[in-house]
Design an enzyme around this catalytic site. Structure first.
Site: not given
Ligand code: ABU
Length: 370
Positions: A122, A200, A253, A255, A355
């Protein structure tokens, strides 16, 4: 103890940092750590991406340690990940110890504590041979890169690029007041406005010259524009930064939503991705199956869709979650070689394999895949 002075060596022919996509053969990676991680204190940025059942915990217990047994099980799984990566020939690095329980402030706000270094994906964005410290949305994460400074200094001294995006002010007026989370189908509603660039690094996913950023409650349009202009000023027309919009009620995010796993293979969330960008028209685009994670896992920071959040060791080998049978089957069907590892306990702390790591060096060079 005073830190040792940095003595940069003459630049080596090859930078210790080299990342152009998510799948070139992996050589070196940072794996996060739960050591000293604390419960995030309530702040306005949490109202967008976090889940309402956990708001009382953040409001009443913020800054305190996590229940020891929960953290111990998650830390054990992280160690397991580190060992598997090493066994696959990858050099694993770990963050420095930081006291995350300390309070800190800017002239405009104060935070009762930090958060932790469990999710290096991040706070640091690696593009090519450069590491960018990102302008993150949460005040509690303002100093998160402290855990990585010894590594950043080492990589820089050995020839990597290292820069910080503009440090955000994070004034109260950056965040929508009395924010109500979007309903399904209500696209583009975020807790952040565009007063300053915010993102992020996990809002970004790399696919060679094409870089995809998902607007979210941790990534605003100004953040996308900052990265676009920065790359243009530094590299001319080399990169194309694409801004995407998803149907996500807790957007944070890219992902676990939109993940180019290998050339020609794009894994997407079955509901959030309403339109796959036209440039993927010749790719095999496949939707993630429903996850198996049991309901008793509290998932303090994320959705249950951590089955998408895999980690590529190369174009074939993929680290994926043990127990996520439907996802493992799909990956095999698509020609990958999954390496299943238990990770549901870590999932409680903000994400999964993508992550919890930050790839630092992969073999390979910058390419266009379209
Ligand atoms: N840190 C990734 C969270 C994504 C999701 O909740 O689906």
């Amino acid at each position: 103890m005073r830190p040792a002075p940095i003595r940069p060596e003459p630049l080596p022919a090859r930078s210790p940092v080299n990342i152009h996509n998510e799948w070139d053969p992996l050589e070196e990676i940072i794996v996060g750590s739960l050591e000293g991680m604390v419960i995030p204190p309530w702040e306005p940025g949490l109202a967008g991406p976090m889940y309402e059942p956990h708001f009382p915990l953040f409001k009443t217990q913020g800054g305190k340690p996590w229940p020891a047994e929960l953290a111990r099980k998650a830390e054990q799984e992280l160690e397991g990940l580190a060992r598997v990566l090493e066994a696959e020939g990858v050099k694993v690095r770990r963050p420095a110890k930081v006291d995350w329980s300390k309070n800190f402030s800017s002239p405009d706000w104060s935070s009762p504590s930090g958060l932790g270094a469990a999710n290096p994906r991040d706070s640091l964005l690696v593009i090519g041979n450069e590491i960018i410290e990102t302008p993150m949305a949460w005040r509690s994460r303002y100093f998160e890169t402290l855990a990585f400074k010894p590594l950043l200094k080492e990589y820089w001294a050995a020839g990597a690029g290292w820069i910080s995006a503009p440090r955000p002010q994070l004034h109260d007026d950056l965040y929508a007041k009395d924010f109500v989370q979007p309903k399904k189908g209500e696209l583009g509603k975020f807790v952040l406005n565009d007063h300053e660039p915010i993102f992020d690094a996990a809002d970004v996913i790399k696919c060679g010259r094409d870089i995809f950023m998902g607007l979210s409650s941790t990534c605003n349009h100004a953040g996308v524009e900052w990265l676009r202009r920065y790359l243009r000023d530094r590299h001319g027309d080399t990169y194309r930064v694409h801004e995407l919009l998803f149907d996500d009620q807790h957007p944070m995010h890219i992902d676990a939503t939109f993940y180019p796993l290998a050339p020609g293979k794009l894994l997407v969330h079955p509901e959030r991705v309403v339109k796959v960008p036209e440039i993927f028209k010749d790719w095999d685009v496949f939707r993630a199956p429903e996850p198996h994670i049991p309901d008793e896992h509290p998932l303090y920071f994320s959705s249950k869709w951590m089955n998408l959040n895999v980690l590529m060791i190369d174009e074939k080998r993929v680290i994926a979650t043990q127990g996520e049978e439907r996802t493992l089957e799909l990956l095999k069907k698509k020609g990958f070689e999954p390496i299943p590892i238990p990770f549901w306990n870590f999932n409680n702390f903000g994400g999964s394999f993508h992550c919890a790591t930050l790839d630092i060096r992969r073999q390979g060079s910058l390419q266009s895949y379209f």
